[in-house]
Scaffold this motif. Structure first.
Motif, mmCIF file in Angstrom:
data_model
loop_
_atom_site.group_PDB
_atom_site.id
_atom_site.type_symbol
_atom_site.label_atom_id
_atom_site.label_comp_id
_atom_site.label_asym_id
_atom_site.label_seq_id
_atom_site.Cartn_x
_atom_site.Cartn_y
_atom_site.Cartn_z
ATOM 1 N N LEU A 183 -22.822 0.422 44.412
ATOM 2 C CA LEU A 183 -23.473 -0.584 43.573
ATOM 3 C C LEU A 183 -24.727 -0.025 42.908
ATOM 4 O O LEU A 183 -25.024 -0.329 41.751
ATOM 5 C CB LEU A 183 -23.823 -1.811 44.417
ATOM 6 N N HIS A 184 -25.463 0.792 43.648
ATOM 7 C CA HIS A 184 -26.656 1.422 43.083
ATOM 8 C C HIS A 184 -26.274 2.403 41.973
ATOM 9 O O HIS A 184 -26.917 2.449 40.915
ATOM 10 C CB HIS A 184 -27.410 2.137 44.202
ATOM 11 N N GLU A 185 -25.219 3.173 42.213
ATOM 12 C CA GLU A 185 -24.781 4.163 41.231
ATOM 13 C C GLU A 185 -24.242 3.498 39.974
ATOM 14 O O GLU A 185 -24.419 4.018 38.866
ATOM 15 C CB GLU A 185 -23.700 5.055 41.859
ATOM 16 N N ALA A 186 -23.578 2.354 40.124
ATOM 17 C CA ALA A 186 -22.996 1.671 38.965
ATOM 18 C C ALA A 186 -24.060 1.264 37.955
ATOM 19 O O ALA A 186 -23.823 1.306 36.741
ATOM 20 C CB ALA A 186 -22.209 0.445 39.431
ATOM 21 N N ALA A 187 -25.236 0.870 38.438
ATOM 22 C CA ALA A 187 -26.300 0.457 37.522
ATOM 23 C C ALA A 187 -26.737 1.611 36.623
ATOM 24 O O ALA A 187 -26.984 1.424 35.424
ATOM 25 C CB ALA A 187 -27.493 -0.078 38.320
ATOM 26 N N TYR A 188 -26.830 2.823 37.179
ATOM 27 C CA TYR A 188 -27.224 3.981 36.378
ATOM 28 C C TYR A 188 -26.056 4.507 35.544
ATOM 29 O O TYR A 188 -26.237 4.925 34.396
ATOM 30 C CB TYR A 188 -27.753 5.086 37.290
ATOM 31 N N ALA A 189 -24.844 4.497 36.130
ATOM 32 C CA ALA A 189 -23.680 4.988 35.397
ATOM 33 C C ALA A 189 -23.395 4.122 34.181
ATOM 34 O O ALA A 189 -22.956 4.630 33.136
ATOM 35 C CB ALA A 189 -22.462 5.025 36.319
ATOM 36 N N GLY A 190 -23.628 2.808 34.283
ATOM 37 C CA GLY A 190 -23.409 1.927 33.142
ATOM 38 C C GLY A 190 -24.266 2.303 31.953
ATOM 39 O O GLY A 190 -23.811 2.321 30.804
ATOM 40 N N GLU A 191 -25.531 2.651 32.217
ATOM 41 C CA GLU A 191 -26.420 3.058 31.123
ATOM 42 C C GLU A 191 -26.032 4.422 30.562
ATOM 43 O O GLU A 191 -26.161 4.674 29.359
ATOM 44 C CB GLU A 191 -27.866 3.084 31.623
ATOM 45 N N ILE A 192 -25.541 5.314 31.421
ATOM 46 C CA ILE A 192 -25.109 6.635 30.951
ATOM 47 C C ILE A 192 -23.896 6.496 30.038
ATOM 48 O O ILE A 192 -23.830 7.103 28.960
ATOM 49 C CB ILE A 192 -24.801 7.541 32.158
ATOM 50 N N VAL A 193 -22.915 5.686 30.467
ATOM 51 C CA VAL A 193 -21.712 5.485 29.653
ATOM 52 C C VAL A 193 -22.065 4.774 28.351
ATOM 53 O O VAL A 193 -21.571 5.127 27.271
ATOM 54 C CB VAL A 193 -20.662 4.697 30.452
ATOM 55 N N ARG A 194 -22.928 3.787 28.420
ATOM 56 C CA ARG A 194 -23.327 3.062 27.212
ATOM 57 C C ARG A 194 -24.025 3.995 26.217
ATOM 58 O O ARG A 194 -23.783 3.936 25.003
ATOM 59 C CB ARG A 194 -24.247 1.896 27.579
ATOM 60 N N ALA A 195 -24.898 4.859 26.726
ATOM 61 C CA ALA A 195 -25.589 5.808 25.842
ATOM 62 C C ALA A 195 -24.601 6.755 25.171
ATOM 63 O O ALA A 195 -24.754 7.091 23.987
ATOM 64 C CB ALA A 195 -26.615 6.599 26.641
ATOM 65 N N GLY A 196 -23.575 7.189 25.911
ATOM 66 C CA GLY A 196 -22.577 8.067 25.315
ATOM 67 C C GLY A 196 -21.767 7.380 24.235
ATOM 68 O O GLY A 196 -21.460 7.970 23.187
ATOM 69 N N ILE A 197 -21.427 6.104 24.454
ATOM 70 C CA ILE A 197 -20.611 5.380 23.483
ATOM 71 C C ILE A 197 -21.394 5.120 22.198
ATOM 72 O O ILE A 197 -20.886 5.319 21.090
ATOM 73 C CB ILE A 197 -20.101 4.069 24.099
ATOM 74 N N ILE A 198 -22.634 4.687 22.332
ATOM 75 C CA ILE A 198 -23.399 4.377 21.119
ATOM 76 C C ILE A 198 -23.864 5.637 20.395
ATOM 77 O O ILE A 198 -24.352 5.553 19.272
ATOM 78 C CB ILE A 198 -24.619 3.476 21.446
ATOM 79 N N SER A 199 -23.720 6.817 21.032
ATOM 80 C CA SER A 199 -24.077 8.059 20.347
ATOM 81 C C SER A 199 -23.029 8.477 19.320
ATOM 82 O O SER A 199 -23.309 9.311 18.462
ATOM 83 C CB SER A 199 -24.274 9.184 21.363
ATOM 84 N N VAL A 200 -21.817 7.911 19.419
ATOM 85 C CA VAL A 200 -20.751 8.237 18.468
ATOM 86 C C VAL A 200 -21.006 7.477 17.171
ATOM 87 O O VAL A 200 -21.315 6.280 17.187
ATOM 88 C CB VAL A 200 -19.370 7.868 19.048
ATOM 89 N N ASP A 201 -20.870 8.181 16.067
ATOM 90 C CA ASP A 201 -21.120 7.583 14.755
ATOM 91 C C ASP A 201 -20.206 6.380 14.532
ATOM 92 O O ASP A 201 -19.000 6.430 14.796
ATOM 93 C CB ASP A 201 -20.892 8.636 13.676
ATOM 94 N N GLN A 202 -20.786 5.291 14.039
ATOM 95 C CA GLN A 202 -20.022 4.076 13.771
ATOM 96 C C GLN A 202 -18.915 4.321 12.755
ATOM 97 O O GLN A 202 -17.859 3.680 12.797
ATOM 98 C CB GLN A 202 -20.966 2.977 13.263
ATOM 99 N N GLY A 203 -19.121 5.271 11.873
ATOM 100 C CA GLY A 203 -18.106 5.577 10.866
ATOM 101 C C GLY A 203 -16.808 6.088 11.456
ATOM 102 O O GLY A 203 -15.742 5.918 10.855
#
Length: 303
Positions: free
Chosen positions: A164-184
């Motif tokens: 549960l502790h790891e999920a909180a940090y992993a969620g932000e890591i995955v989110r940062a990776g997804i939003i780093s991809v160009d919207q185009g």
């Protein structure tokens, strides 16, 4: 009139001479580092307080290896469950649904705010709050119940707290990776009529992984070392077992070095795996892949 020509080429026709830049201070810095390393090595060898015979005797001792296996089990299980939960949290956080967004944000805020050791102690003492867990209609009759003490063991509490502790940090890591991809990229894939599942697997995820991997590997190393916190639950992982041994023998420093060296070895293995996984995902971004450490070593030797 006879024109006399010189055998020497004119200055303007001479090829420019490339002179390597000189860096004398690099040699000074190298000498200082080597002197410091030599002093450190001399102290490790000559200081009897390190007690290397005791270190060698316990490094491959059976109880230490069993504890190392428990550490690896907690690390692997915590990482798998944590990142699976992190993917769900990242999807919820990026969802246009305000309820899902709020739930994900609140979860991340709570579990990043509470220290890991507090979470572990809370899950281990869940039975003090609830004697039984009942399954049935909310605020209505129950169909089955189970005693909390039998449901959550010490190992289960440790795994639950780590995941549960790891999920909180992993969620932000995955989110940062997804939003780093160009919207185009997503707009172009949608315009081509590519299904959304295939968009994620073949277009979005490979590009996001290049941003996710360094932070995810760093978080995995932190999780490996963070498993030492579960000693408060008397689980026989590496750090707890080392404490038990030096509590009986009194050899604190060599036993701590046993745990330290094992953590260093495991971190080195993870770092090597990280390098090759990052190199694989870099194939679509770089025309020439960076050389492997063995290629660099061979090039340095054959120069």
């Amino acid at each position: 009139m006879t024109l006399l020509s010189s055998s020497r080429p004119r200055t303007a026709d001479r090829a420019p001479q490339v002179v390597a830049a000189r860096h004398p201070w690099r040699w000074v810095a190298t000498a200082v580092v080597l002197v410091l390393l030599a002093q450190l090595a001399h102290g490790l060898v000559t200081n009897p307080g390190w007690d290397w015979p005791t270190f060698a005797g316990y490094f491959f001792e059976k109880s230490v290896l069993n504890a190392l296996l428990v550490t690896l089990e907690l690390t692997v299980a915590g990482a798998v469950l944590g990142f699976l939960g992190g993917i769900v949290l990242a999807a919820m956080r990026l969802s246009p649904n305000p309820v899902l967004h709020a739930v994900s944000w609140t979860y991340t805020w709570v579990f990043r705010s509470v220290p890991l050791i507090v979470q572990l102690l809370f899950w281990a003492n869940l039975g003090y709050l609830y004697d039984t867990l009942q399954f049935g209609v909310p605020f209505g009759p129950g169909f089955a119940e189970v005693e909390t003490l039998h449901l959550v063991s010490s190992f289960g509490a440790a795994l639950l707290g780590l995941a549960l502790h790891e999920a909180a940090y992993a969620g932000e890591i995955v989110r940062a990776g997804i939003i780093s991809v160009d919207q185009g990229q997503r707009e172009a894939a949608a315009a081509l009529g590519i299904p959304r599942g295939r968009q994620f697997r073949r277009i979005l995820l490979p590009q996001a992984m290049r941003a996710i991997l360094p932070a995810a590997a760093n978080e995995l190393v932190n999780l490996l070392k963070g498993t030492s916190v579960v000693y408060v639950l008397a689980i026989g992982e590496l750090f707890y077992q080392v404490q038990v041994v030096y509590g009986r023998s009194g050899r604190v420093v060599p036993l701590l070095m046993v745990a330290t060296v094992w953590y260093v070895v495991l971190t080195a293995v993870l770092s090597i795996l990280q390098y090759y996984v990052e190199r694989r995902f870099a194939r679509g971004a770089l025309r020439t892949l960076p050389p492997t450490p063995w290629q660099r070593l061979r090039a340095a030797v054959t120069k």
